[in-house]
Design a protein around this motif. Sequence first.
Motif, PDB file in Angstrom:
ATOM      1  N   ALA A 105       0.826  -1.214   0.000  1.00  0.00           N
ATOM      2  CA  ALA A 105       0.000   0.000   0.000  1.00  0.00           C
ATOM      3  C   ALA A 105       0.854   1.255   0.000  1.00  0.00           C
ATOM      4  CB  ALA A 105      -0.930  -0.015   1.218  1.00  0.00           C
ATOM      5  N   GLY A 106       1.978   1.234   0.748  1.00  0.00           N
ATOM      6  CA  GLY A 106       2.852   2.403   0.786  1.00  0.00           C
ATOM      7  C   GLY A 106       3.490   2.693  -0.552  1.00  0.00           C
ATOM      8  N   HIS A 107       3.963   1.663  -1.258  1.00  0.00           N
ATOM      9  CA  HIS A 107       4.583   1.888  -2.567  1.00  0.00           C
ATOM     10  C   HIS A 107       3.566   2.369  -3.591  1.00  0.00           C
ATOM     11  CE1 HIS A 107       7.956  -0.553  -0.908  1.00  0.00           C
ATOM     12  NE2 HIS A 107       8.675   0.190  -1.720  1.00  0.00           N
ATOM     13  N   ILE A 108       2.352   1.819  -3.537  1.00  0.00           N
ATOM     14  CA  ILE A 108       1.328   2.278  -4.476  1.00  0.00           C
ATOM     15  C   ILE A 108       0.963   3.740  -4.197  1.00  0.00           C
ATOM     16  CG2 ILE A 108      -1.093   2.004  -5.096  1.00  0.00           C
ATOM     17  CD1 ILE A 108       0.708   0.022  -6.450  1.00  0.00           C
ATOM     18  N   THR A 109       0.821   4.087  -2.909  1.00  0.00           N
ATOM     19  CA  THR A 109       0.520   5.481  -2.565  1.00  0.00           C
ATOM     20  C   THR A 109       1.650   6.402  -2.987  1.00  0.00           C
ATOM     21  OG1 THR A 109      -0.762   4.691  -0.665  1.00  0.00           O
ATOM     22  CG2 THR A 109      -0.131   7.010  -0.686  1.00  0.00           C
ATOM     23  N   PHE A 110       2.884   5.962  -2.756  1.00  0.00           N
ATOM     24  CA  PHE A 110       4.052   6.741  -3.161  1.00  0.00           C
ATOM     25  C   PHE A 110       4.056   6.943  -4.671  1.00  0.00           C
ATOM     26  CE2 PHE A 110       8.947   7.061  -2.524  1.00  0.00           C
ATOM     27  CZ  PHE A 110       8.874   8.401  -2.853  1.00  0.00           C
ATOM     28  N   ALA A 111       3.700   5.906  -5.433  1.00  0.00           N
ATOM     29  CA  ALA A 111       3.667   6.020  -6.891  1.00  0.00           C
ATOM     30  C   ALA A 111       2.607   7.015  -7.346  1.00  0.00           C
ATOM     31  CB  ALA A 111       3.407   4.648  -7.511  1.00  0.00           C
ATOM     32  N   ILE A 112       1.453   7.006  -6.668  1.00  0.00           N
ATOM     33  CA  ILE A 112       0.393   7.952  -7.036  1.00  0.00           C
ATOM     34  C   ILE A 112       0.825   9.388  -6.737  1.00  0.00           C
ATOM     35  CG2 ILE A 112      -1.969   8.664  -6.520  1.00  0.00           C
ATOM     36  CD1 ILE A 112      -2.615   5.728  -5.978  1.00  0.00           C
ATOM     37  N   LEU A 113       1.488   9.583  -5.587  1.00  0.00           N
ATOM     38  CA  LEU A 113       1.923  10.931  -5.236  1.00  0.00           C
ATOM     39  C   LEU A 113       3.054  11.408  -6.135  1.00  0.00           C
ATOM     40  CD1 LEU A 113       1.875  10.719  -1.325  1.00  0.00           C
ATOM     41  CD2 LEU A 113       0.178  11.752  -2.836  1.00  0.00           C
ATOM     42  N   ALA A 114       3.934  10.495  -6.559  1.00  0.00           N
ATOM     43  CA  ALA A 114       5.037  10.899  -7.438  1.00  0.00           C
ATOM     44  C   ALA A 114       4.502  11.418  -8.765  1.00  0.00           C
ATOM     45  CB  ALA A 114       5.984   9.730  -7.654  1.00  0.00           C
ATOM     46  N   ASN A 115       3.512  10.719  -9.336  1.00  0.00           N
ATOM     47  CA  ASN A 115       2.789  11.208 -10.512  1.00  0.00           C
ATOM     48  C   ASN A 115       3.750  11.601 -11.633  1.00  0.00           C
ATOM     49  OD1 ASN A 115       0.649  11.867 -12.095  1.00  0.00           O
ATOM     50  ND2 ASN A 115       0.415  13.945 -11.284  1.00  0.00           N
ATOM     51  N   GLY A 116       4.634  10.702 -12.000  1.00  0.00           N
ATOM     52  CA  GLY A 116       5.590  10.968 -13.065  1.00  0.00           C
ATOM     53  C   GLY A 116       6.201   9.676 -13.546  1.00  0.00           C
ATOM     54  N   ARG A 117       7.338   9.816 -14.263  1.00  0.00           N
ATOM     55  CA  ARG A 117       7.995   8.626 -14.775  1.00  0.00           C
ATOM     56  C   ARG A 117       8.501   7.733 -13.660  1.00  0.00           C
ATOM     57  NH1 ARG A 117      12.127  11.591 -18.687  1.00  0.00           N
ATOM     58  NH2 ARG A 117      12.097  12.959 -16.862  1.00  0.00           N
ATOM     59  N   SER A 118       8.880   8.333 -12.538  1.00  0.00           N
ATOM     60  CA  SER A 118       9.379   7.522 -11.432  1.00  0.00           C
ATOM     61  C   SER A 118       8.284   6.670 -10.800  1.00  0.00           C
ATOM     62  CB  SER A 118      10.002   8.429 -10.367  1.00  0.00           C
ATOM     63  OG  SER A 118       9.034   9.341  -9.870  1.00  0.00           O
ATOM     64  N   SER A 119       7.010   7.065 -10.992  1.00  0.00           N
ATOM     65  CA  SER A 119       5.932   6.287 -10.386  1.00  0.00           C
ATOM     66  C   SER A 119       5.820   4.904 -11.011  1.00  0.00           C
ATOM     67  CB  SER A 119       4.608   7.033 -10.534  1.00  0.00           C
ATOM     68  OG  SER A 119       4.285   7.203 -11.912  1.00  0.00           O
ATOM     69  N   LEU A 120       6.207   4.756 -12.278  1.00  0.00           N
ATOM     70  CA  LEU A 120       6.160   3.447 -12.918  1.00  0.00           C
ATOM     71  C   LEU A 120       7.167   2.493 -12.284  1.00  0.00           C
ATOM     72  CD1 LEU A 120       5.844   4.528 -16.665  1.00  0.00           C
ATOM     73  CD2 LEU A 120       4.030   3.807 -15.111  1.00  0.00           C
ATOM     74  N   ALA A 121       8.323   3.019 -11.869  1.00  0.00           N
ATOM     75  CA  ALA A 121       9.335   2.161 -11.249  1.00  0.00           C
ATOM     76  C   ALA A 121       8.868   1.641  -9.896  1.00  0.00           C
ATOM     77  CB  ALA A 121      10.647   2.926 -11.096  1.00  0.00           C
ATOM     78  N   LEU A 122       8.032   2.408  -9.191  1.00  0.00           N
ATOM     79  CA  LEU A 122       7.566   1.976  -7.874  1.00  0.00           C
ATOM     80  C   LEU A 122       6.559   0.845  -7.956  1.00  0.00           C
ATOM     81  CD1 LEU A 122       7.147   5.497  -6.249  1.00  0.00           C
ATOM     82  CD2 LEU A 122       8.816   3.777  -5.612  1.00  0.00           C
ATOM     83  N   VAL A 123       6.036   0.573  -9.149  1.00  0.00           N
ATOM     84  CA  VAL A 123       5.092  -0.533  -9.296  1.00  0.00           C
ATOM     85  C   VAL A 123       5.806  -1.869  -9.090  1.00  0.00           C
ATOM     86  CG1 VAL A 123       3.510  -1.663 -10.909  1.00  0.00           C
ATOM     87  CG2 VAL A 123       3.622   0.821 -10.809  1.00  0.00           C
ATOM     88  N   ALA A 124       7.104  -1.945  -9.452  1.00  0.00           N
ATOM     89  CA  ALA A 124       7.843  -3.210  -9.334  1.00  0.00           C
ATOM     90  C   ALA A 124       7.933  -3.694  -7.887  1.00  0.00           C
ATOM     91  CB  ALA A 124       9.231  -3.062  -9.961  1.00  0.00           C
ATOM     92  N   PRO A 125       8.452  -2.888  -6.928  1.00  0.00           N
ATOM     93  CA  PRO A 125       8.461  -3.375  -5.545  1.00  0.00           C
ATOM     94  C   PRO A 125       7.066  -3.592  -4.983  1.00  0.00           C
ATOM     95  CG  PRO A 125       9.105  -1.066  -5.611  1.00  0.00           C
ATOM     96  CD  PRO A 125       9.085  -1.553  -7.027  1.00  0.00           C
ATOM     97  N   ALA A 126       6.091  -2.798  -5.423  1.00  0.00           N
ATOM     98  CA  ALA A 126       4.720  -3.006  -4.943  1.00  0.00           C
ATOM     99  C   ALA A 126       4.184  -4.358  -5.396  1.00  0.00           C
ATOM    100  CB  ALA A 126       3.815  -1.878  -5.438  1.00  0.00           C
ATOM    101  N   PHE A 127       4.479  -4.745  -6.640  1.00  0.00           N
ATOM    102  CA  PHE A 127       3.999  -6.030  -7.148  1.00  0.00           C
ATOM    103  C   PHE A 127       4.644  -7.198  -6.396  1.00  0.00           C
ATOM    104  CE2 PHE A 127       4.801  -9.616 -10.049  1.00  0.00           C
ATOM    105  CZ  PHE A 127       3.500 -10.011 -10.292  1.00  0.00           C
ATOM    106  N   VAL A 128       5.968  -7.132  -6.195  1.00  0.00           N
ATOM    107  CA  VAL A 128       6.647  -8.229  -5.498  1.00  0.00           C
ATOM    108  C   VAL A 128       6.172  -8.302  -4.047  1.00  0.00           C
ATOM    109  CG1 VAL A 128       8.879  -9.243  -4.935  1.00  0.00           C
ATOM    110  CG2 VAL A 128       8.630  -7.916  -7.019  1.00  0.00           C
ATOM    111  N   ALA A 129       5.945  -7.133  -3.412  1.00  0.00           N
ATOM    112  CA  ALA A 129       5.423  -7.132  -2.043  1.00  0.00           C
ATOM    113  C   ALA A 129       4.034  -7.756  -1.989  1.00  0.00           C
ATOM    114  CB  ALA A 129       5.384  -5.708  -1.493  1.00  0.00           C
TER     115      ALA A 129
END
Length: 667
Positions: A375-399
């Motif tokens: 949940a934290g990585h997904i929230t972080f990705a939404i707040l980043a709202n940019g190209r870096s948000s796509l990279a945060l999907v990887a740790p969120a998926f594995v978690a």
Amino acid sequence: MLFMLTNHSGDEFLARSHYQDALRSLTHQLSNFTAWRNGSDSNFAMPSRNPFVSPLVESHMTFGSHMDPSSASYFPNITGFIRGQLDFFNITLSSLNETNVPWKSDAQSYMADVNMTELTESLGDWDWEATEKMSWSVIDRAMVKAEGVSQEIAMVHGRIDLTDVEGGSETRLEFEGVHFLANGSIYGFARPPGHHIDIRYLPMIVPDGSQSDTAQIVQLELQSRIDKVKEMIDDGVIDQESSDSNKAIQNNCDFLAFAQIEPSPISEELMRDVEGELQKPTGKWTAQVFPLHVNGVLVSQECGILYRLHDAVGLRSQSFFRKVTTYAGLSALIYIVILALLMRQIERTHSPATLSRLSAWTFYAQAIVDAVSFAGHITFAILANGRSSLALVAPAFVACVLFSLEAQQAFLISQIQAPEDATNTSLPPLGTPPQSNTVTAGPDAAQPAPLPPTEAPQPTRPTFISLLIRHLRSDPQARIFRVIVSPSLALFFVGTMYSLFWLPQVIRSVKCGRSSALGAEYLVGTSCVDFLANSTNVLEVEPRRWVYPLTMFVLFQVAVVLLQQSLGPAFFLPKRFVKAQRYDYHPPLPANIYDPEVPDQSLGDCSICMEAIYENDSKQLQQVTGGLLQRVGARKNYSLAPCHHIFHTECLEKWLAIKCRRPLPPL
């Protein structure tokens, strides 16, 4: 579905009304400001400048000057995050009379006409003296090139968070200002949320030679905001800005904000290359740039407060996004390592015999932590709202994958261990026939006595805790308490889950008298790698002091679990506290089960191999264990399980290692 897509619970109409009101206000401001600049009749008037502001501010900081472009330059864009230390000064007249500072006369002149009664009311409930840190989120807009403007000026806006380190609270100020690119100076206003900042007054606080250029830039900014609001109304965009006024402690202190960027020892041409590479990366080599350093002053005449900002370091937004991407890749790799360790552990402990030695709460705790991480990585990705948000999907998926596997393992362990509490391990005499609950009544049999009438159960009175929980859930006034406490509770909850990874396993081993089936690589690897993943402070949050004791406590639990496997489950407890009960699989058989004069009489057939079982089968003991059990008398050929089935000891051992529908005590 059509209703869900078209219904916004009135938000769309409220937003449109809000935009129309903002458009009318901006249009009115621009028309009056334009008329004032042209010398026509206008409702706008520029206040007179306080002559004591500049001497007071310059006594705490030094404004920049034009540098040689071939040897030094200033950062042209400071969009990002700036964090620094604050020094508090009370500049009220009563406080200044008790001090002897070099700038005392300038401060007294600046505060001469302040009403002390209004000053006390403006301070509010915030502890201004306890504020020690400042976090400044800045958005530096592109430089506006306008006709008649001789200087390079950019509009800046953002927010300033003042932090009370000891109290752990924050208050927020909204910021609007201008950035002079030639000398790296920033001038602006900072006001509490909900207080409108009129940027038309910015020319009042800039140096004398820059007032006309600043007024031209402000006029263009007002026109730009009008065009943006019109576009949002035409497109029907709902972009309601969340107000943080309810979260921050209310006050009415308006500040003048002044800041100075420290020059960087690279030429202006190299600085432009660095800025271009940050905005549009191409892989081109650029000069190494030192971090952004800023000094500044916040001064409030209404509240008699002066803050001096020093040792402030900035992190550019593009650099922050790169840091987020690096963090996402590292976190995903670490979670993959944890996933591999978990898969190996699950493969090794797939049998019911090994699952009965594990604690389900250990895997429940890990599943909860990984769910929070997802949940934290997904929230972080939404707040980043940019190209870096796509990279945060990887740790969120594995978690998320980790959460599902750990939850499945916890449910499986709970299912295997569920009959433990219900299993009756007390054995009745073998020769005693089971008693039936059915009573056969003959003609002369006495009729059973009638059962006494049962009284209706009395309703239980609710406890104080249940009433408190019901009050917090139902009372609207209590929701404020839940909003205030919930962040602290969430932090406490996650910290508790981290600290209790292996403690349930230690308790489980002591209770059952058996060591755990957790491998050393899983214990050490999961603990060390997990803390490595959470030690990356990508948000530059102030480290918590309790993190290091928590880490040591978790590693101590790992050491205890490993020592239980070599020294015994209860090696750290005195013998009088060890209450692990071992089940006796070889109880003495009653005399009526067999005839001593017929030693070859069998005890029954084994429920596994279906062969006869003899109490003293010397041939079988010799074949199975080489006569060792026969010599030491450790156990016998038969084993009577709690389910009252009799087995060969060897058969039961092999079956427990393969499959068992109900957990049995250790053999």
